[in-house]
Structure formats: structure tokens, C-alpha cells
Design a protein around this motif. Structure first.
Motif, PDB file in Angstrom:
ATOM      1  N   LYS A 109      -2.366  -1.559  13.011  1.00  0.00           N
ATOM      2  CA  LYS A 109      -2.800  -2.541  14.002  1.00  0.00           C
ATOM      3  C   LYS A 109      -3.144  -3.859  13.330  1.00  0.00           C
ATOM      4  O   LYS A 109      -2.402  -4.834  13.432  1.00  0.00           O
ATOM      5  CB  LYS A 109      -4.000  -2.019  14.788  1.00  0.00           C
ATOM      6  N   ASP A 110      -4.246  -3.901  12.611  1.00  0.00           N
ATOM      7  CA  ASP A 110      -4.644  -5.162  11.977  1.00  0.00           C
ATOM      8  C   ASP A 110      -4.982  -5.013  10.503  1.00  0.00           C
ATOM      9  O   ASP A 110      -5.478  -5.944   9.880  1.00  0.00           O
ATOM     10  CB  ASP A 110      -5.836  -5.785  12.716  1.00  0.00           C
ATOM     11  N   GLN A 111      -4.708  -3.834   9.936  1.00  0.00           N
ATOM     12  CA  GLN A 111      -4.924  -3.661   8.503  1.00  0.00           C
ATOM     13  C   GLN A 111      -4.088  -2.500   7.975  1.00  0.00           C
ATOM     14  O   GLN A 111      -3.646  -1.640   8.744  1.00  0.00           O
ATOM     15  CB  GLN A 111      -6.404  -3.412   8.192  1.00  0.00           C
ATOM     16  N   LEU A 112      -3.863  -2.492   6.661  1.00  0.00           N
ATOM     17  CA  LEU A 112      -3.147  -1.421   5.986  1.00  0.00           C
ATOM     18  C   LEU A 112      -4.095  -0.777   4.986  1.00  0.00           C
ATOM     19  O   LEU A 112      -4.567  -1.431   4.066  1.00  0.00           O
ATOM     20  CB  LEU A 112      -1.917  -1.979   5.266  1.00  0.00           C
ATOM     21  N   ASP A 113      -4.391   0.510   5.191  1.00  0.00           N
ATOM     22  CA  ASP A 113      -5.322   1.239   4.340  1.00  0.00           C
ATOM     23  C   ASP A 113      -4.552   1.902   3.200  1.00  0.00           C
ATOM     24  O   ASP A 113      -4.032   3.001   3.347  1.00  0.00           O
ATOM     25  CB  ASP A 113      -6.070   2.281   5.173  1.00  0.00           C
ATOM     26  N   ILE A 114      -4.465   1.213   2.071  1.00  0.00           N
ATOM     27  CA  ILE A 114      -3.712   1.719   0.924  1.00  0.00           C
ATOM     28  C   ILE A 114      -4.284   3.035   0.418  1.00  0.00           C
ATOM     29  O   ILE A 114      -3.547   3.953   0.041  1.00  0.00           O
ATOM     30  CB  ILE A 114      -3.690   0.682  -0.216  1.00  0.00           C
ATOM     31  N   ASP A 115      -5.597   3.165   0.411  1.00  0.00           N
ATOM     32  CA  ASP A 115      -6.222   4.394  -0.086  1.00  0.00           C
ATOM     33  C   ASP A 115      -5.830   5.597   0.767  1.00  0.00           C
ATOM     34  O   ASP A 115      -5.600   6.692   0.253  1.00  0.00           O
ATOM     35  CB  ASP A 115      -7.744   4.251  -0.112  1.00  0.00           C
ATOM     36  N   ALA A 116      -5.742   5.398   2.076  1.00  0.00           N
ATOM     37  CA  ALA A 116      -5.328   6.486   2.967  1.00  0.00           C
ATOM     38  C   ALA A 116      -3.880   6.876   2.688  1.00  0.00           C
ATOM     39  O   ALA A 116      -3.527   8.067   2.701  1.00  0.00           O
ATOM     40  CB  ALA A 116      -5.498   6.071   4.423  1.00  0.00           C
ATOM     41  N   LEU A 117      -3.035   5.895   2.434  1.00  0.00           N
ATOM     42  CA  LEU A 117      -1.636   6.174   2.134  1.00  0.00           C
ATOM     43  C   LEU A 117      -1.492   6.900   0.802  1.00  0.00           C
ATOM     44  O   LEU A 117      -0.668   7.817   0.678  1.00  0.00           O
ATOM     45  CB  LEU A 117      -0.840   4.868   2.072  1.00  0.00           C
ATOM     46  N   ARG A 118      -2.264   6.494  -0.173  1.00  0.00           N
ATOM     47  CA  ARG A 118      -2.143   7.041  -1.528  1.00  0.00           C
ATOM     48  C   ARG A 118      -2.321   8.554  -1.534  1.00  0.00           C
ATOM     49  O   ARG A 118      -1.671   9.264  -2.311  1.00  0.00           O
ATOM     50  CB  ARG A 118      -3.148   6.362  -2.458  1.00  0.00           C
ATOM     51  N   LYS A 119      -3.167   9.067  -0.663  1.00  0.00           N
ATOM     52  CA  LYS A 119      -3.416  10.509  -0.611  1.00  0.00           C
ATOM     53  C   LYS A 119      -2.162  11.284  -0.220  1.00  0.00           C
ATOM     54  O   LYS A 119      -2.026  12.459  -0.562  1.00  0.00           O
ATOM     55  CB  LYS A 119      -4.544  10.807   0.387  1.00  0.00           C
ATOM     56  N   PHE A 120      -1.251  10.620   0.482  1.00  0.00           N
ATOM     57  CA  PHE A 120      -0.050  11.298   0.972  1.00  0.00           C
ATOM     58  C   PHE A 120       1.167  11.088   0.083  1.00  0.00           C
ATOM     59  O   PHE A 120       2.233  11.636   0.359  1.00  0.00           O
ATOM     60  CB  PHE A 120       0.276  10.820   2.393  1.00  0.00           C
ATOM     61  N   GLU A 121       1.015  10.310  -0.979  1.00  0.00           N
ATOM     62  CA  GLU A 121       2.177   9.998  -1.818  1.00  0.00           C
ATOM     63  C   GLU A 121       2.819  11.240  -2.425  1.00  0.00           C
ATOM     64  O   GLU A 121       4.035  11.352  -2.486  1.00  0.00           O
ATOM     65  CB  GLU A 121       1.768   9.033  -2.930  1.00  0.00           C
ATOM     66  N   SER A 122       2.002  12.170  -2.863  1.00  0.00           N
ATOM     67  CA  SER A 122       2.538  13.334  -3.567  1.00  0.00           C
ATOM     68  C   SER A 122       3.264  14.311  -2.648  1.00  0.00           C
ATOM     69  O   SER A 122       4.013  15.168  -3.121  1.00  0.00           O
ATOM     70  CB  SER A 122       1.404  14.067  -4.297  1.00  0.00           C
ATOM     71  N   VAL A 123       3.067  14.191  -1.337  1.00  0.00           N
ATOM     72  CA  VAL A 123       3.674  15.157  -0.415  1.00  0.00           C
ATOM     73  C   VAL A 123       4.694  14.513   0.531  1.00  0.00           C
ATOM     74  O   VAL A 123       5.290  15.209   1.347  1.00  0.00           O
ATOM     75  CB  VAL A 123       2.591  15.882   0.420  1.00  0.00           C
ATOM     76  N   SER A 124       4.889  13.216   0.425  1.00  0.00           N
ATOM     77  CA  SER A 124       5.792  12.504   1.345  1.00  0.00           C
ATOM     78  C   SER A 124       6.960  11.889   0.588  1.00  0.00           C
ATOM     79  O   SER A 124       6.772  11.248  -0.446  1.00  0.00           O
ATOM     80  CB  SER A 124       5.039  11.386   2.080  1.00  0.00           C
ATOM     81  N   TRP A 145       3.994  -7.798   9.932  1.00  0.00           N
ATOM     82  CA  TRP A 145       4.590  -7.191   8.748  1.00  0.00           C
ATOM     83  C   TRP A 145       3.989  -7.722   7.453  1.00  0.00           C
ATOM     84  O   TRP A 145       4.092  -7.057   6.412  1.00  0.00           O
ATOM     85  CB  TRP A 145       6.102  -7.420   8.749  1.00  0.00           C
ATOM     86  N   GLN A 146       3.358  -8.870   7.498  1.00  0.00           N
ATOM     87  CA  GLN A 146       2.745  -9.400   6.282  1.00  0.00           C
ATOM     88  C   GLN A 146       1.547  -8.573   5.830  1.00  0.00           C
ATOM     89  O   GLN A 146       1.048  -8.745   4.714  1.00  0.00           O
ATOM     90  CB  GLN A 146       2.357 -10.863   6.479  1.00  0.00           C
ATOM     91  N   LEU A 147       1.090  -7.667   6.700  1.00  0.00           N
ATOM     92  CA  LEU A 147       0.045  -6.734   6.272  1.00  0.00           C
ATOM     93  C   LEU A 147       0.545  -5.832   5.152  1.00  0.00           C
ATOM     94  O   LEU A 147      -0.253  -5.231   4.429  1.00  0.00           O
ATOM     95  CB  LEU A 147      -0.424  -5.874   7.460  1.00  0.00           C
ATOM     96  N   LEU A 148       1.857  -5.757   4.988  1.00  0.00           N
ATOM     97  CA  LEU A 148       2.443  -4.912   3.951  1.00  0.00           C
ATOM     98  C   LEU A 148       2.543  -5.628   2.600  1.00  0.00           C
ATOM     99  O   LEU A 148       3.027  -5.048   1.632  1.00  0.00           O
ATOM    100  CB  LEU A 148       3.841  -4.460   4.381  1.00  0.00           C
ATOM    101  N   LYS A 149       2.071  -6.856   2.537  1.00  0.00           N
ATOM    102  CA  LYS A 149       2.212  -7.614   1.289  1.00  0.00           C
ATOM    103  C   LYS A 149       1.445  -6.990   0.133  1.00  0.00           C
ATOM    104  O   LYS A 149       1.774  -7.222  -1.037  1.00  0.00           O
ATOM    105  CB  LYS A 149       1.776  -9.072   1.491  1.00  0.00           C
ATOM    106  N   ASN A 150       0.409  -6.192   0.453  1.00  0.00           N
ATOM    107  CA  ASN A 150      -0.373  -5.537  -0.599  1.00  0.00           C
ATOM    108  C   ASN A 150       0.073  -4.102  -0.852  1.00  0.00           C
ATOM    109  O   ASN A 150      -0.592  -3.356  -1.573  1.00  0.00           O
ATOM    110  CB  ASN A 150      -1.861  -5.553  -0.224  1.00  0.00           C
ATOM    111  N   TYR A 151       1.211  -3.715  -0.261  1.00  0.00           N
ATOM    112  CA  TYR A 151       1.717  -2.362  -0.475  1.00  0.00           C
ATOM    113  C   TYR A 151       2.232  -2.253  -1.905  1.00  0.00           C
ATOM    114  O   TYR A 151       3.219  -2.891  -2.272  1.00  0.00           O
ATOM    115  CB  TYR A 151       2.833  -2.046   0.520  1.00  0.00           C
ATOM    116  N   ASN A 152       1.571  -1.442  -2.714  1.00  0.00           N
ATOM    117  CA  ASN A 152       1.914  -1.346  -4.134  1.00  0.00           C
ATOM    118  C   ASN A 152       2.192   0.090  -4.567  1.00  0.00           C
ATOM    119  O   ASN A 152       2.098   0.418  -5.754  1.00  0.00           O
ATOM    120  CB  ASN A 152       0.790  -1.940  -4.993  1.00  0.00           C
TER     121      ASN A 152
END
Length: 221
Positions: A109-124, A145-152
Motif C-alpha cells: 500500500k504505502d510501504q515495503l517491509d524488507i524485513d518481512a520479505l527477508r524471512k521468506f527468501e529461503s523458501v520462495s 512502484w518507487q516503493l521498490l527502490k530499496n528492494y535489495n
């Protein structure tokens, strides 16, 4: 690798959609969705990857449908946990089928939670970023889409949510930004529909023609 195109939420005219040869076709196995299907047609060409979309389904149901319909990827659109996906992967390994890719969906919606995503990296195998809305997909609205600029992270992702022919210019521009470093492809649904689950062949053809013209520049880097 050239970016991929996925048409999702197909219900009433899968043969017409298949005739346009998208890279992936998505079928929704969530009975609360107006695009719900009970099965996948048998006449989908082998070069098109079939994707099953599930929302908080039982592991047994996902494995059964994957085996029965030859699904190449599983798209998890609910509140599935890391533990659930680990169990799903274990169940696939125990069954006598090829293990499909597993894509975890995240509504934005209005933010990207990198920490939440990181937990799923090993299984996705991939993530799919959709617009957070009243429905679990098919809301017809884009997010910033610019919310993804910090996707690392290293996991490739699908871009979804309100993408149609009118957005293709913006998709091309976005694909050339740092935020699109791990962009794998775009997921199309409600913007190419006549009604839920009934896809507009003309709109898909126009969008795909535009997309194919830009394939040499729309590249996952």
C-alpha cells in the motif's frame, strides 16, 4: 533474461488466451474469488507455464492440484507462513511429481517491509508484489512502484496490480530504474477483462504486441 508476461485469473476463455502465447497463465483455486476455477483445461500448450493461485489452502489440496493439472508454479496469495511453505516443499519432495516453483505474494500500500520479505527468501523462488486492496488480487489499482527502490534482496519478483495497456509506457520506464534490478516480469489480470474471468483477447493482443516490441529493453538485470 527477457522479462516474462503472465495473464492471471483466467476462467471463461482459456483457449483464446492461450492462442496469444503468454509465458504464464494463472488459474485461481480460491473459491471466494469470482475468477475461481475447479480445474485447468487440458488443451493448454506445453510451452505455456501453468500457475495455480491459492489462498490459505491446505497443503494436501495444493499438492493434489499441482499433480492433477501439471502446475509449473504455485502462487500463494494468502497468509501462508514460512513454516507452511517448508511443509509444502517437503510434501512436494515426498510426492511423485516435479517440484514446482513457489511464489509468495505481498500486498503493498504505502510501504515495503524488507524485513518481512527477508524471512521468506529461503523458501520462495519468486515474490509477487500486488496492490493491497479489498480483494486478494484483481483490484485494478497500481501501487507506487518507487516503493521498490530499496528492494535489495536476491529473490526475483513479479510486478502486479492494475497493469494494462495504458501502463505499458510506465512499465518500460520503471524497468530501466534501479528498483527493477530483480524484476522478473509483469502479471496482468483485471485490466484486460470484459468481466471477471473473461479476458478481452483484443486488449491482451494489443498489450502483448506492445510488450513484445520492448522485450529487448525490458530485461531483468
Amino acid at each position: 533474461m527477457n522479462m516474462k508476461l503472465k495473464i492471471c485469473g483466467i476462467k471463461h476463455n482459456p483457449t483464446e488466451v492461450a492462442s496469444l502465447s503468454p509465458d504464464y497463465m494463472g488459474f485461481i483455486f480460491y473459491d471466494k474469488s469470482p475468477r475461481y476455477v475447479a480445474e485447468v483445461p487440458e488443451d493448454i500448450p506445453l510451452h505455456i507455464q501453468k500457475v495455480g493461485v491459492f489462498v490459505n489452502a491446505s497443503v494436501e489440496d495444493v499438492v493434489e492440484k499441482t499433480k492433477g493439472f501439471g502446475l509449473a508454479a504455485i502462487q500463494l496469495h494468502g497468509d501462508e507462513s514460512v513454516e507452511y511453505i517448508e511443509l509444502l516443499r517437503h510434501s512436494f519432495r515426498e510426492s511423485e511429481i516435479n517440484v514446482p516453483e513457489i511464489w509468495k505474494v505481498f500486498g503493498i500500500k504505502d510501504q515495503l517491509d524488507i524485513d518481512a520479505l527477508r524471512k521468506f527468501e529461503s523458501v520462495s523462488d519468486k515474490f509477487l508484489f500486488d496492490t493491497k486492496g479489498a480483494s486478494r488480487g484483481g483490484n485494478g489499482v497500481t501501487f507506487d512502484w518507487q516503493l521498490l527502490k530499496n528492494y535489495n534482496l536476491n529473490t526475483p519478483y513479479w510486478l502486479s496490480g492494475g497493469i494494462g495497456l495504458e501502463e505499458m509506457k510506465e512499465v518500460k520506464i520503471f524497468s530501466q530504474t534501479k528498483a527493477a534490478k530483480k524484476l522478473y516480469g509483469i502479471d496482468i489480470n483485471s485490466k484486460v477483462e470484459i468481466s471477471p474471468g473473461l479476458k478481452d483477447k483484443k486488449k491482451i493482443h494489443e498489450l502483448k504486441t506492445c510488450y513484445d516490441d520492448d522485450r529487448t529493453t525490458l530485461v531483468s538485470r
